[in-house]
Design a protein around this motif. Structure first.
Motif, PDB file in Angstrom:
ATOM      1  N   SER A  42     -20.763 -34.770  64.925  1.00  0.00           N
ATOM      2  CA  SER A  42     -19.620 -34.609  64.037  1.00  0.00           C
ATOM      3  C   SER A  42     -20.121 -33.928  62.767  1.00  0.00           C
ATOM      4  O   SER A  42     -21.279 -34.104  62.378  1.00  0.00           O
ATOM      5  N   ASP A  55     -14.325 -33.498  64.779  1.00  0.00           N
ATOM      6  CA  ASP A  55     -14.553 -34.550  65.772  1.00  0.00           C
ATOM      7  C   ASP A  55     -14.731 -35.924  65.137  1.00  0.00           C
ATOM      8  O   ASP A  55     -15.236 -36.075  64.027  1.00  0.00           O
ATOM      9  N   CYS A  56     -14.258 -36.915  65.891  1.00  0.00           N
ATOM     10  CA  CYS A  56     -14.166 -38.291  65.386  1.00  0.00           C
ATOM     11  C   CYS A  56     -14.614 -39.242  66.494  1.00  0.00           C
ATOM     12  O   CYS A  56     -13.810 -39.930  67.107  1.00  0.00           O
ATOM     13  N   ILE A  77     -10.265 -31.592  66.225  1.00  0.00           N
ATOM     14  CA  ILE A  77     -10.857 -32.156  67.431  1.00  0.00           C
ATOM     15  C   ILE A  77     -11.133 -31.027  68.421  1.00  0.00           C
ATOM     16  O   ILE A  77     -10.263 -30.190  68.682  1.00  0.00           O
ATOM     17  N   ALA A  80     -11.041 -33.912  74.248  1.00  0.00           N
ATOM     18  CA  ALA A  80     -10.646 -35.326  74.286  1.00  0.00           C
ATOM     19  C   ALA A  80     -11.633 -36.207  75.043  1.00  0.00           C
ATOM     20  O   ALA A  80     -11.226 -37.164  75.701  1.00  0.00           O
ATOM     21  N   HIS A  84     -16.059 -37.637  71.227  1.00  0.00           N
ATOM     22  CA  HIS A  84     -15.427 -36.800  70.205  1.00  0.00           C
ATOM     23  C   HIS A  84     -14.137 -37.399  69.664  1.00  0.00           C
ATOM     24  O   HIS A  84     -13.630 -36.929  68.644  1.00  0.00           O
ATOM     25  N   ILE A  85     -13.597 -38.434  70.326  1.00  0.00           N
ATOM     26  CA  ILE A  85     -12.335 -39.029  69.849  1.00  0.00           C
ATOM     27  C   ILE A  85     -12.385 -40.551  69.763  1.00  0.00           C
ATOM     28  O   ILE A  85     -11.396 -41.174  69.374  1.00  0.00           O
ATOM     29  N   LEU A  88     -10.967 -42.347  66.676  1.00  0.00           N
ATOM     30  CA  LEU A  88      -9.588 -42.128  66.212  1.00  0.00           C
ATOM     31  C   LEU A  88      -8.803 -43.420  65.976  1.00  0.00           C
ATOM     32  O   LEU A  88      -8.031 -43.503  65.006  1.00  0.00           O
ATOM     33  N   LEU A 104      -4.105 -34.562  62.029  1.00  0.00           N
ATOM     34  CA  LEU A 104      -4.972 -34.328  63.180  1.00  0.00           C
ATOM     35  C   LEU A 104      -4.622 -32.980  63.798  1.00  0.00           C
ATOM     36  O   LEU A 104      -3.467 -32.724  64.134  1.00  0.00           O
ATOM     37  N   ILE A 114      -5.054 -36.881  74.019  1.00  0.00           N
ATOM     38  CA  ILE A 114      -5.321 -37.926  73.030  1.00  0.00           C
ATOM     39  C   ILE A 114      -4.189 -38.943  73.013  1.00  0.00           C
ATOM     40  O   ILE A 114      -4.426 -40.168  73.002  1.00  0.00           O
TER      41      ILE A 114
END
Length: 259
Positions: A42, A55-56, A77, A80, A84-85, A88, A104, A114
């Motif tokens: 990230s 990215d989260c 992002i 998915a 990377h998610i 969230l 987002l 997502i």
């Protein structure tokens, strides 16, 4: 020129380093002195008083605590996958308690994925498709689909501002000529390279290794490159086969986004 900066918060692959099951030299070192310790990939872009992240993953909360930041309003992002998610839901909860919707951004098909995984997120977030481009903190942003090998696809992002162009492409392999085109001649390419040299069958793989990345760089010729998304195969204490103008990312490393 702008004084914007790019900070690497996580530089690891999907499992991070150390691997919980692994006692290899890199994982062992990561548990002690921690030079090779890597959270999931990230980055944060800071533009004066404004900032956004790309990215989260599931390490998002720890990243925010480490930075001493209590609020993040904007997030891009790339795809998915969990690494990377996975953060969230925590970002959504932070938005809820701060009584402010997060923003987002992702391609429409990624947003759809997502929402299928986290159907409550739209209550706390404004979800904006970026297939036709986006302007954020003065950056003109475009995206395109890239081959992610056995893991399907990801998206890369290209940023342009005041004559400076950079690309974030953390998860890709064996790019087609069309997929390579937006990489050509950029000022900075952030590229995922999970291994120094991966020996697994090509059909099972999903991210460039450093040997293949060097061949890609010779073709697209970025001015500088930073490798990220690295597994426990990469030991940053050792001399790595890096072409001229290439360095590996470590947590906390900052790059200025100007010429």
């Amino acid at each position: 020129m702008n004084g914007d900066t790019l900070t690497f918060l996580g530089t690891g692959d999907a499992m991070g380093v150390p691997r919980v099951y692994c006692d290899c030299e890199v994982c062992t070192e990561a548990r002690s002195t921690g030079v090779n310790r890597r959270l999931r990939s990230s980055v944060m872009v800071e533009c004066g008083e404004t900032s956004f992240m790309i990215d989260c993953g599931p390490d998002w909360r720890g990243m925010m605590e480490g930075l001493g930041i209590r609020k993040m309003s904007d997030m891009l992002i790339t795809h998915a996958h969990f690494d990377h998610i996975g953060g969230l839901p925590e970002w959504s909860d932070a938005c809820r308690w701060q009584r402010e919707k997060g923003r987002l951004y992702a391609p429409a098909e990624v947003l759809d994925q997502i929402v299928r995984q986290y159907p409550w997120l739209p209550r706390q977030m404004e979800m904006t498709p970026v297939d036709n481009g986006l302007t954020l903190a003065g950056w003109e942003i475009s995206c395109w689909k890239v081959n992610h090998g056995k893991n399907g696809y990801s998206y890369a992002y290209r940023f342009q501002k005041e004559g400076y162009t950079w690309v974030y492409n953390s998860d890709s392999i064996h790019l087609s000529p069309k997929e390579k085109e937006p990489l050509k001649g950029v000022d900075l390419l952030v590229l995922g390279t999970s291994f120094v040299h991966e020996t697994a069958q090509f059909e099972t793989r999903s991210v460039y290794d450093m040997k293949e990345a060097a061949e890609l760089l010779a073709e697209v010729k970025p001015r500088q490159t930073v490798y990220t998304h690295m597994s426990h195969d990469v030991d940053v204490r050792k001399e790595l086969p890096l072409p001229e103008g290439v360095r590996v990312a470590v947590a906390g490393m900052t790059v200025r986004l100007n010429k």
